[in-house]
Design an enzyme around this catalytic site. Sequence first.
Site, mmCIF file in Angstrom:
data_model
loop_
_atom_site.group_PDB
_atom_site.id
_atom_site.type_symbol
_atom_site.label_atom_id
_atom_site.label_comp_id
_atom_site.label_asym_id
_atom_site.label_seq_id
_atom_site.Cartn_x
_atom_site.Cartn_y
_atom_site.Cartn_z
ATOM 1 N N THR A 62 61.803 18.940 39.143
ATOM 2 C CA THR A 62 61.378 20.314 39.371
ATOM 3 C C THR A 62 60.357 20.306 40.499
ATOM 4 O O THR A 62 59.507 19.409 40.580
ATOM 5 C CB THR A 62 60.760 20.950 38.110
ATOM 6 O OG1 THR A 62 59.621 20.190 37.702
ATOM 7 C CG2 THR A 62 61.783 21.036 36.989
ATOM 8 N N ALA A 112 57.977 18.013 36.862
ATOM 9 C CA ALA A 112 56.677 17.698 37.447
ATOM 10 C C ALA A 112 56.171 18.816 38.354
ATOM 11 O O ALA A 112 55.006 18.820 38.729
ATOM 12 C CB ALA A 112 56.747 16.389 38.222
ATOM 13 N N LYS A 113 57.046 19.741 38.715
ATOM 14 C CA LYS A 113 56.710 20.882 39.582
ATOM 15 C C LYS A 113 55.857 20.459 40.775
ATOM 16 O O LYS A 113 54.851 21.059 41.091
ATOM 17 C CB LYS A 113 56.021 21.981 38.778
ATOM 18 C CG LYS A 113 56.913 22.596 37.733
ATOM 19 C CD LYS A 113 56.180 23.654 36.939
ATOM 20 C CE LYS A 113 56.967 24.080 35.734
ATOM 21 N NZ LYS A 113 56.903 23.099 34.639
ATOM 22 N N ARG A 114 56.300 19.420 41.445
ATOM 23 C CA ARG A 114 55.557 18.908 42.589
ATOM 24 C C ARG A 114 55.832 19.762 43.819
ATOM 25 O O ARG A 114 56.901 20.341 43.974
ATOM 26 C CB ARG A 114 55.946 17.460 42.880
ATOM 27 C CG ARG A 114 55.587 16.485 41.783
ATOM 28 C CD ARG A 114 54.075 16.387 41.610
ATOM 29 N NE ARG A 114 53.725 15.259 40.781
ATOM 30 C CZ ARG A 114 53.243 15.353 39.553
ATOM 31 N NH1 ARG A 114 53.058 16.520 38.994
ATOM 32 N NH2 ARG A 114 52.929 14.271 38.881
#
Length: 176
Positions: free
Chosen positions: A137, A107-109
Amino acid sequence: MTHFADRLLEAAAQKGAAVCVGIDPIYSRLPAAITSQSHFNDPDDDESAADALFEFGRGVLRAVEPHVPVVKFQSACYERYHAPGVQCLHGLIDEARAMGLLVILDAKRGDIGSSSEHYAAGNLADTEDALGPDALTVNSYLGADGLQPFIDLAATQGKGLFTLVRTSNPGGDALQ
């Protein structure tokens, strides 16, 4: 509580493979055997598209479960279908965990302050209602204070984090 890294190493040893299968479904690329079915054939209807993604994802999980220890779901592929897509994603996370697979949510938050706390809780945490993924992620470009809520939650729940440091896309070079 066993640390995520230990669970990852153990799972890889049990399967004899240090492999992660990425599940990044794009409706237009799904097999016709799925999209031709009447209840899965409307890519503009969130419920229909999410149901198709679920059918595809469940098939992938069944195919890879004997061979790999880890799967990684690309959150964006599900989020585009709003609530039905998010429900599909969580259903697939549940299916994968029931099969004994470790789950990474790609989700690359990342953000700052309370926004990061909300992202951590919404994307990583186990709750009374649902188990979150085993790892997430995160985007480190906003600094350590933006990562701290994720680190704190991961530490208390035995979860893992994969931090974006360098990307493979050509346009990223300008900033990285």
